[in-house]
Design a protein around this motif. Structure first.
Motif, PDB file in Angstrom:
ATOM      1  N   SER A  76       0.810  -1.222   0.000  1.00 45.06           N
ATOM      2  CA  SER A  76       0.000   0.000   0.000  1.00 45.06           C
ATOM      3  C   SER A  76       0.841   1.268   0.000  1.00 45.06           C
ATOM      4  O   SER A  76       0.332   2.349  -0.284  1.00 45.06           O
ATOM      5  N   GLU A 107      -9.202   0.632   3.376  1.00 48.42           N
ATOM      6  CA  GLU A 107      -8.771   0.835   1.990  1.00 48.42           C
ATOM      7  C   GLU A 107      -9.827   0.338   1.002  1.00 48.42           C
ATOM      8  O   GLU A 107      -9.579   0.317  -0.195  1.00 48.42           O
ATOM      9  N   ILE A 109     -10.947  -2.734   0.635  1.00 49.99           N
ATOM     10  CA  ILE A 109     -10.615  -4.047   0.094  1.00 49.99           C
ATOM     11  C   ILE A 109     -11.521  -5.049   0.794  1.00 49.99           C
ATOM     12  O   ILE A 109     -11.457  -5.206   2.011  1.00 49.99           O
ATOM     13  N   THR A 133      -6.554 -12.046  -2.404  1.00 51.33           N
ATOM     14  CA  THR A 133      -7.186 -10.726  -2.398  1.00 51.33           C
ATOM     15  C   THR A 133      -6.121  -9.631  -2.513  1.00 51.33           C
ATOM     16  O   THR A 133      -6.291  -8.659  -3.255  1.00 51.33           O
ATOM     17  N   HIS A 137      -5.749  -7.052  -5.638  1.00 54.64           N
ATOM     18  CA  HIS A 137      -5.838  -5.607  -5.427  1.00 54.64           C
ATOM     19  C   HIS A 137      -4.542  -4.874  -5.747  1.00 54.64           C
ATOM     20  O   HIS A 137      -4.561  -3.839  -6.418  1.00 54.64           O
ATOM     21  N   TYR A 138      -3.418  -5.393  -5.242  1.00 59.90           N
ATOM     22  CA  TYR A 138      -2.179  -4.642  -5.345  1.00 59.90           C
ATOM     23  C   TYR A 138      -1.306  -5.013  -6.544  1.00 59.90           C
ATOM     24  O   TYR A 138      -0.468  -4.218  -6.936  1.00 59.90           O
ATOM     25  N   SER A 141      -4.268  -5.303 -10.295  1.00 62.56           N
ATOM     26  CA  SER A 141      -4.957  -4.046 -10.569  1.00 62.56           C
ATOM     27  C   SER A 141      -4.005  -2.895 -10.859  1.00 62.56           C
ATOM     28  O   SER A 141      -4.443  -1.797 -11.148  1.00 62.56           O
TER      29      SER A 141
END
Length: 184
Positions: A76, A107, A109, A133, A137-138, A141
């Motif tokens: 993040s 965030e 998520i 996950t 997400h990180y 994406s």
């Protein structure tokens, strides 16, 4: 008289032929589980190496929350809230994992059925779900996956669709249209 119970019998790496396919897929040493665990461990270590940490076993090494917090901070690029630096007791480990999960929630998520107890207790299925996950997400994406797509297309495609498109782009000679049957 023979006993035809649904007992699981393994011989080396081979499953008992009489075992139903669904039981084989759910077995602790199912091939997909081993591959996923190894792949996700490598992915975590690739990110954790910049803070000189590593994961040897996903089931136990995330249980104190410290590596999980470190991984999420790296991904993040944000600092996590206050947490226990030396979580010697179960309650401290639960608090650390809660700090990480609450951060992910903040965030936006979405975590389904994943709580701090599952991570501290080493629930592999939910830990794999958490790592997937994070990957979605990180990593998936992130803009690097979209180099050749137009901006409008990016916002409409799901991370899974974008990953499939990326794979199709990298191996155009392989007719890959899904993540199930095409991988066999």
């Amino acid at each position: 008289m023979e006993n035809h119970s649904s007992e699981v019998v393994y011989v080396g790496d081979n499953y008992d032929e009489d075992m139903p396919a669904t039981e084989r897929e759910l077995a602790e040493d199912a091939t997909w589980k081993i591959i996923q665990k190894n792949t996700f461990t490598r992915w975590c270590n690739e990110h954790l190496k910049c803070i000189n940490k590593r994961v040897a076993n996903l089931e136990t090494d995330l249980s104190d929350g410290l590596r999980l917090i470190g991984l999420i901070e790296i991904l993040s690029q944000k600092k996590m809230g206050k947490h226990n630096k030396r979580p010697n007791f179960r309650q401290m480990r639960l608090e650390n994992v809660s700090v990480a999960l609450n951060f992910l929630e903040a965030e936006r998520i979405k975590l389904v059925s994943i709580d701090s107890k599952a991570i501290v207790d080493g629930n592999l299925k939910l830990i794999l779900g958490l790592i997937w996950t994070l990957i979605l997400h990180y990593s998936i994406s992130m803009p690097m996956w979209d180099e050749e797509e137009e901006v409008e297309e990016k916002s409409k495609a799901t991370p899974k669709q974008r990953l499939l498109g990326w794979i199709q782009n990298k191996v155009p000679q392989m007719p890959i249209t899904n993540f199930k049957g095409n991988w066999q």
